[in-house]
Structures are given as structure tokens and as C-alpha cells.
Design an enzyme around this catalytic site. Structure first.
Site, PDB file in Angstrom:
ATOM      1  N   SER A   7       4.158 -29.783 -20.692  1.00  0.00           N
ATOM      2  CA  SER A   7       3.762 -31.179 -20.905  1.00  0.00           C
ATOM      3  C   SER A   7       2.515 -31.592 -20.135  1.00  0.00           C
ATOM      4  CB  SER A   7       4.926 -32.116 -20.550  1.00  0.00           C
ATOM      5  OG  SER A   7       5.264 -31.983 -19.197  1.00  0.00           O
ATOM      6  N   LYS A  49       9.821 -40.376 -18.001  1.00  0.00           N
ATOM      7  CA  LYS A  49       8.393 -40.385 -17.672  1.00  0.00           C
ATOM      8  C   LYS A  49       7.821 -41.799 -17.728  1.00  0.00           C
ATOM      9  CE  LYS A  49       7.611 -35.635 -19.262  1.00  0.00           C
ATOM     10  NZ  LYS A  49       6.997 -34.769 -20.298  1.00  0.00           N
TER      11      LYS A  49
END
Length: 814
Positions: free
Chosen positions: A710, A753
Site C-alpha cells: 500500500s 487508515k
């Protein structure tokens, strides 16, 4: 009934008197004297329960009935003569005329004794036989008119003498063969002169029931009586010889195990005398419980078969305990026993909301299940898997679901389980065998439809003893688990009505086939706002109660709880938050006990004194340096921000990666640099520039391992910023995987996140367009203040993230 000849009747001694009295055997002269006596016309009758008195024989009788005691006393005061008759049924307490045999014996009382226990014992001697004509008196005891029942003239001759001699020999052999009769009895038998008395004496003491002895007494002819006696003695001798022969053979082959069995049989007899055999009591208990069970026919038949086998086992045998354990397991399992579901959906929703804040997806799934169950009446339970970080309430949710449905609750921790037998059980052939933990927990729940929590399903191990995750495939497959086979039970058990809820922190370690059987529900971390609500509604009241404090002793304002969350915890769940609040509560408990001055509210200054200085939050650090970009990462305790730093130095194009990076993350850096080289003209760079500068990419907090794809777009942005020396847009963060073609792919952990970005005061976030669906699932109130950019290609990321402004003191990269 006597076991055999009773030698004690030959001689009666009153040991408690100084002048011991000896009663001799009947002689020939005594017999003639008795025969010369006249038979009385009327006599009081003494009924005997379990013996028959023969002429000439002396026997002791313990008298217990009131009528009999009165009779004995009256007779003892009078001529000491009475009539003795045996009862047809010894159980009758107050016999009447029809309950007595018609032929009896005139008896003479030799002695009446008062025993130490208060009973009366009389020693009587038979005289002559008589026959009852009619009863003349019933109270206070029976009296009757009688007539003589004498035998014909005494037989003689060789045949009769041979018959008597045979009887003597047989009696002597029985005495020798029998271990219970003293050998001295042989001398007594040989010293009897009168054939009649010999026959009467042996008939009185032989091993026979009352009916047989009464039949001999009623036989008028002496030869016929002697013949019947000889037949009985012959049978008795044959049985005795056979018994001794068997005992002799057994004794020859008796080894240790047989000896133990023999001793156990004796113990069993003693236990029966003392109040029953424990094994038999177990069997009776099993039978009573089995009648109440609603199990399938096959199970009932198997139980009956195993119970019969159990009855044949020696309690000292090794398999006895295994068989007992098997029967107990069968009888204690709730075959077909179901608790009634509570179909009040509003109540169920209230129960779920009361115990847990948030977790809307799980609650919605439980309510849907309850609704379908109410409509259909019967359906296979779903297999749910709650997946998320630690401390978010996955395990405790199982209890709330059980309460909402009105079902029993059981939990089985699978962490570290590495033996297949833990799930399926051991085979009965092993000593100490037991069922698997699935069956054990169902037995504990006493219901066939509990809520069954399989905790930490992702932490199952495997070893040479088998793979327990493979054994769980049958348990968690709705198409198979209605016939779950446990190795110990050796029977199918229906698990289809059980609501299984598995919990896991990571799906990557769960076997794919097992993961496919479960309905995955992701439980994300809590936002700060959610944690504040959880602390106020659940944690603080629970901790106050556990520490013996009242609500008036302590209150925590929202700013105080928020400070605890942001400065003292770093997690997705609330476990550490609970520990920190517990410390505050303990401090207040100490103040209450020490009677210190205190205010209800805890201030921010008080918090620092109690918990110490907090750690600083990860915050956005500005955009003054080229090549530094903020990325978003997922960790096991929730989301976090990380900084990708890149720097250039004169060299030959070498790439260096530091920061404890995993292979996937290293590959992302290589791809980012390769893409940048291939498309350098699109950002105004010359291709040869990459051969003149060495590139160093570092991710801070080097002690912490980092991996995953990511950070791909973050690394590319950092490299683009370093080579162009352009500023990165302020307050922006990003997450996404890249490909060599420049596509931006979706990544996971979006909610965590986003929460991390909000904590770090990020304003804008760049994501893959494929992650838009994840943002739409998040409650809008948690997205307030954030702007999202959805991209498909890497060039879109660079255009959004980099400004046209150069950084201060920019390097000349050429």
C-alpha cells in the site's frame, strides 16, 4: 434355611451358667420311652416360620411373636408340653388355621433362656408326630385337638439295614466334602443307634427347604421316608462333589487376575449386604436417565448395547473407566434438546446495543438471522467469522448474541491447538480417551443450539498429530455438520442448529477452504468519538463497580477521555483504554480510602499526575523538504501514518532501502523507480539523470517491521519530489498499490487508515478509485473535514500531490 448339616444342634451348652448342662443324643431306651407315652388330646400350637421339628431331635428356637412368647411362658409354667407345626408361608406374621401344615410334632421344653438382647430362646425336643383335628382356641394363642400320627411297626431286615447304612455313609461323605461342617459330626452320626432317630436327625439337619422336610415328616412309613431321604442326600452329595471339582480346577488355574476378580466378587457381595453394589447403582441411574432422553433410535440402541457391556466389566479392569466415561458422555449430551429462541427483534436490538457500541454490520446480520428464523421456523445456522484488530469486542459479542437470541453460550479458544483429536476426540481404544472439545462444550451447554464462539480461529497450529483446521472443515460446513462424527462417540451428532461465531485478527493465516465456509464480517477499529462513547457507557461504569466505587466518586469529561485516548493509547480497540481508565479509578479508590479531599471531576492536570506524560501523536510534519511524503498504513492495532523519505546523492544510480522493510515493500520501491525512469519525460526529467544519482529510500522507526504493497504510490511520489525538487502539497496523505504500467490498485484497511489520517490532522487523501466503495461504507460523520481524491493512474497522483513550487534551497539535479 441351613447351608448343610447343623452340628450345633447336637450339643447345646449354656456358657453363661456356672453348671454347664450337656444334652445327650437320644438313645434306644429314650426312644422306647417316648413311643410309650400317650399323645395328649389337646395342645397349644407353636407355629414355626422356617424349620420343621422331627421326633427325638433337639433344636433351639428364638421366639419373637407376642402370642408365641405367651404360649412358651404358659407351657413352661405347666407341663412343658406343646405342639409344634410349620407354616406354609414363613412371611405371614399372624398365621391362622389355613396357614399351618396339618402334621406337626409334640415337643417338650428342655430349657428357656433369656438372651442378652432381650429375646427369649427355648430349647425343645420332639416327641411324637400328631395330626391337627380342629382348632379350639385362637386367642391368646392357638390351641387344637390332635390325634396321634404314629408310624406302623418298625421295619427290619437286611434291605432296611442296608438302606440305613447307606444313609449313614452318604451323611458321613457329605460332612467330609463340605468345608462348613466340622468333622466331629461324623462321630455323632455313627453313635446314633436308633434307625428312626438317625433318619429324623439327618432329615432335620440336611440342606433342604421347609416343604421338603415337611413332606418327610408327613410320610407315615419309615422305609418310604428313608428312601426319600436317601434320594435327597444323593443329589446333595453329587452337587457338592461337582462344586468341589469345579473349585479344584479353578484353584489350579488361578492367576493374579483371577484372584483379584474373586476378591472383587467377595467385595461385591459385602457391598450388597451393606447397601447395594456401586456398579449396579450406576447402571440403575443410567437406565433412569436414559428413559428421559429424546435421542435417535440408533443412539438408544447403541447405549443399551454399551450398558450391557459395562455390566459385564470388572471395576478393576482398565477399560472400565473408559466405558463409564463413554456412557456418561452419551447420557449427558443434549440429544435433540433445544432452547426456545426469543423472536422479539426489538428486544434483541436493545440487548446488542446495550452491550456493544457500533459494530452495526454484525448486529444487522444477527437481526436478519433472527427474522428469517421467525418466518421459516427452522433453518441451518450461519457460520459467522468476525475479523478485526484486538480489543474491538469480537469475543464478548458472542455473549450478547446469546442473550439476544435467548440461547446458551459456550466459548472454545483455539489459540495454539495443534492436535486434530482436540476437535474430533480420541478413539475409545486409548486409555484416558475423551470426546473432542466441540462435543465437550455442547455437553457443558446442555443444549443442542447454543451460540458457540470459536475464539482465535486464525491461531490454529498443526503438527505430526494432524491439522485441526482441517478437522474444523466438517464442523463449520452447514452441509456436513448435521452428521458430525466424533471419534470417541462413534456416532453422528447434529451441529446444524448451533450458531457458530469464529473470531480472528488476520485472515491470511486461516486455511482457504476453512475461510470459504465462513461468512466474513469485518470489524474495524473504533474512532475517537466511538471510544469516548464506549468509555462513558461501558468501561467507566464497569470499572467503578469492580473497584467498589459509586458513580458520585468519579466522573470523566469528554476532553479527559479524549486525552487518554490520543496521548496514552495507540490501538484500534479499547483494551489499553480500559487499563488506563482502571488506573485512574484505582487512584480515586485510594483517595476515597485515605479520606483525601477530592473533586468529582478529573482534570487534565490530574490526568498527567496519575498517568504520567503522554506520548506525542503522529502529526503531519510539513512539506518543506523534497522527497518526504506522508503515507497511510494498517497495523494489527489499527491505522497509522508513516513518512516515506527519499534522498539523492551523486553516484551511479544505486537504490538503497532502509527501515526494516519486507520483500513486498522493497518490490514496491523498485517498481516506483522503474516507472519513474520509463516515464521521466512526463515530469520533465532526462533519462540519463538516473545514472548519475544514487537513490536512498528510508521509512522511519527502523525497529518496527513494515511490509505490504500500500505504500507504492507514496514511494513514487517521494521519488518524483526528490528528482524534481518540487514541494509536496501540504496536509495530504495517500495509500495505494502501483503496477509497472502505472495503474493504482485498491488496498485494505481503509477505515483504520482514514481514522489515523484524521488523528494526524490530514486534510486530503489520495486513494484508488476502487477504494471508493470502502469510503461509502464509513459513517459520514467520521469523514467530516477530509477531502478524497480517487485516482486510476500514477500520473494523476503526481499531478495531485506535487506543486509547481520548488522547495527552499533546492538541489540542482541534472
Amino acid at each position: 434355611m441351613k447351608d448343610s448339616f447343623d452340628f450345633d444342634n447336637l450339643m447345646i451348652t449354656e456358657s453363661f451358667e456356672d453348671d454347664a448342662e450337656f444334652i445327650p443324643l437320644l438313645s434306644q431306651d429314650d426312644e422306647e420311652q417316648i413311643n410309650a407315652e400317650d399323645t395328649p388330646e389337646e395342645l397349644p400350637l407353636l407355629p414355626l416360620r422356617n424349620t420343621v421339628l422331627f421326633p427325638g431331635v433337639v433344636i433351639p428356637i428364638t421366639v419373637g411373636r407376642d402370642k408365641s412368647i405367651k404360649l412358651i411362658k404358659d407351657a413352661h409354667k405347666g407341663n412343658k408340653t406343646l405342639g409344634v407345626v410349620s407354616q406354609k408361608n414363613g412371611n405371614i406374621e399372624d398365621p391362622q388355621e389355613g396357614d399351618l401344615n396339618s402334621v406337626g410334632t409334640v415337643a417338650y421344653i428342655l430349657k428357656m433362656l433369656r438372651m442378652p438382647d432381650g429375646n427369649t430362646t427355648v430349647i425343645i425336643q420332639g416327641k411324637k408326630r400328631f395330626k391337627v383335628k380342629e382348632i379350639t382356641q385362637k386367642d391368646p394363642y392357638l390351641r387344637a385337638k390332635i390325634e396321634a400320627f404314629d408310624q406302623q411297626e418298625k421295619p427290619s431286615g437286611k434291605s432296611f439295614n442296608a438302606l440305613v447304612s447307606s444313609i449313614k455313609d452318604l451323611a458321613s461323605q457329605i460332612i467330609e466334602q463340605s468345608p462348613t461342617i466340622p468333622t466331629e459330626a461324623t462321630f455323632a452320626i455313627k453313635n446314633i443307634e436308633s434307625p428312626t432317630f438317625l433318619i429324623n436327625f439327618i432329615a432335620s439337619n440336611m440342606k433342604a427347604d421347609v416343604d421338603t422336610k415337611q413332606s418327610l415328616l408327613e410320610t407315615p412309613e419309615l422305609i418310604e421316608r428313608a428312601t426319600s431321604l436317601l434320594e435327597h442326600l444323593t443329589k446333595e452329595l453329587q452337587l457338592l462333589e461337582l462344586k468341589n471339582d469345579i473349585q479344584s480346577k479353578v484353584r489350579t488355574d488361578l492367576d493374579q487376575q483371577q484372584r483379584e476378580y474373586f476378591l472383587n466378587q467377595q467385595i461385591k457381595q459385602i457391598q450388597e449386604e451393606l447397601g447395594g453394589d456401586p456398579q449396579q447403582q450406576e447402571v440403575e441411574d443410567f437406565k433412569k436417565k436414559a428413559k428421559k432422553k429424546k435421542w435417535p433410535k440408533a443412539v438408544g440402541e447403541r447405549f443399551d448395547k454399551e450398558l450391557q457391556k459395562f455390566q459385564r466389566l470388572n471395576p478393576q479392569a482398565a477399560e472400565y473407566s473408559v466405558q463409564l466415561n463413554y456412557l456418561e458422555t452419551l447420557i449427558e449430551l443434549p440429544w435433540g434438546e433445544l432452547t426456545k429462541d426469543n423472536f422479539d427483534l426489538k428486544r434483541a436490538q436493545k440487548v446488542l446495543d446495550k452491550d456493544h457500541f457500533g459494530l452495526e454490520k454484525v448486529k444487522e446480520r444477527i437481526i436478519e438471522y433472527l427474522a428469517v428464523l421467525k418466518l421459516k421456523g427452522d433453518m441451518k445456522s450461519p457460520i459467522l467469522c468476525l475479523y478485526g484488530p484486538p480489543g474491538v469486542g469480537k469475543t464478548s459479542l458472542g455473549k450478547s448474541v446469546a442473550e439476544a437470541l435467548g440461547r446458551k453460550y459456550v466459548r472454545m479458544s483455539l489459540g495454539g491447538v495443534r492436535d486434530e483429536a482436540e476437535i474430533r476426540g480420541h478413539r475409545k481404544t486409548y486409555i484416558g480417551a475423551m470426546p473432542g472439545r466441540v462435543v465437550q462444550n455442547i455437553k457443558k451447554a446442555s443444549s443442542s443450539n447454543p451460540v458457540f464462539v470459536l475464539d482465535e480461529v486464525d491461531k490454529l497450529g498443526n503438527s505430526h498429530q494432524g491439522d485441526p483446521s482441517s478437522a474444523l472443515l466438517e464442523v463449520l460446513d452447514p452441509e456436513q455438520n448435521e452428521t458430525f462424527y466424533d471419534n470417541f462417540l462413534e456416532l453422528d451428532y447434529d451441529l446444524s442448529k448451533i450458531l457458530f461465531i469464529a473470531t480472528a485478527n488476520s485472515l491470511s493465516t486461516i486455511q482457504p477452504a476453512l475461510r470459504d465456509r465462513m461468512e466474513i464480517i469485518e470489524i474495524n477499529g473504533y474512532t475517537v468519538e466511538e471510544k469516548i462513547e464506549i468509555a462513558n457507557k461501558h468501561l467507566l461504569p464497569k470499572l467503578l463497580k469492580n473497584h467498589g466505587l459509586k458513580k458520585t466518586h468519579l466522573k470523566l469529561s469528554k476532553p479527559v477521555i479524549e486525552k487518554i485516548i490520543t496521548d496514552y493509547t495507540r490501538e484500534s480497540g479499547v483494551r489499553l483504554l480500559e487499563k488506563k481508565i482502571a488506573k485512574v479509578v484505582r487512584n480515586r479508590a485510594k483517595q476515597v480510602v485515605m479520606e483525601e479531599e477530592l473533586s468529582e471531576q478529573i482534570t487534565l492536570e490530574d490526568l498527567t499526575k496519575i498517568l504520567g506524560p503522554g506520548h506525542s501523536k503522529d502529526k503531519y510534519q510539513g512539506n518543506d523538504v523534497a522527497g518526504v511524503v506522508t503515507g497511510l498504513a494498517w497495523t494489527s492495532v489499527g491505522g497509522d501514518i508513516l513518512f516515506i523519505e527519499s534522498s539523492l546523492s551523486k553516484g551511479k544510480g544505486k537504490l538503497t532501502l532502509t527501515g526494516n522493510l519486507g520483500d513486498v515493500m522493497k518490490e514496491s520501491a523498485v517498481i516506483a523507480l522503474a516507472y519513474l525512469k520509463a516515464h521521466s519525460d512526463m515530469i520533465g526529467l532526462k533519462p540519463e539523470i538516473f545514472d548519475k544519482w544514487d537513490v536512498h529510500i528510508h521509512v522511519p522507526e527502523g525497529a518496527t517491521p513494515k511490509d505490504g504493497p500500500s505504500a507504492g504510490i507514496t514511494m513514487l511520489t517521494a521519488l518524483a519530489s526528490a528528482f524534481t525538487q518540487r514541494k509536496v502539497k501540504s496536509n495530504i496523505a495517500m495509500t495505494g498499490e502501483i503496477t509497472l504500467r502505472g495503474r493504482v490498485l485498491a488496498v485494505g484497511g481503509i477505515k483504520e487508515k482514514i481514522l489515523a489520517a484524521k488523528r494526524a490532522e490530514i486534510k486530503e487523501i489520495i486513494l484508488s478509485v476502487e477504494n471508493k466503495k470502502d469510503i461509502e461504507e464509513i459513517n459520514p460523520k467520521y469523514l467530516k473535514g477530509l477531502k478524497f481524491h480517487y485516482v486510476e493512474s500514477m500520473m494523476e497522483v503526481i499531478d495531485l500531490a506535487l506543486t509547481n513550487q520548488k522547495v527552499k534551497d533546492a538541489m540542482k539535479v541534472a
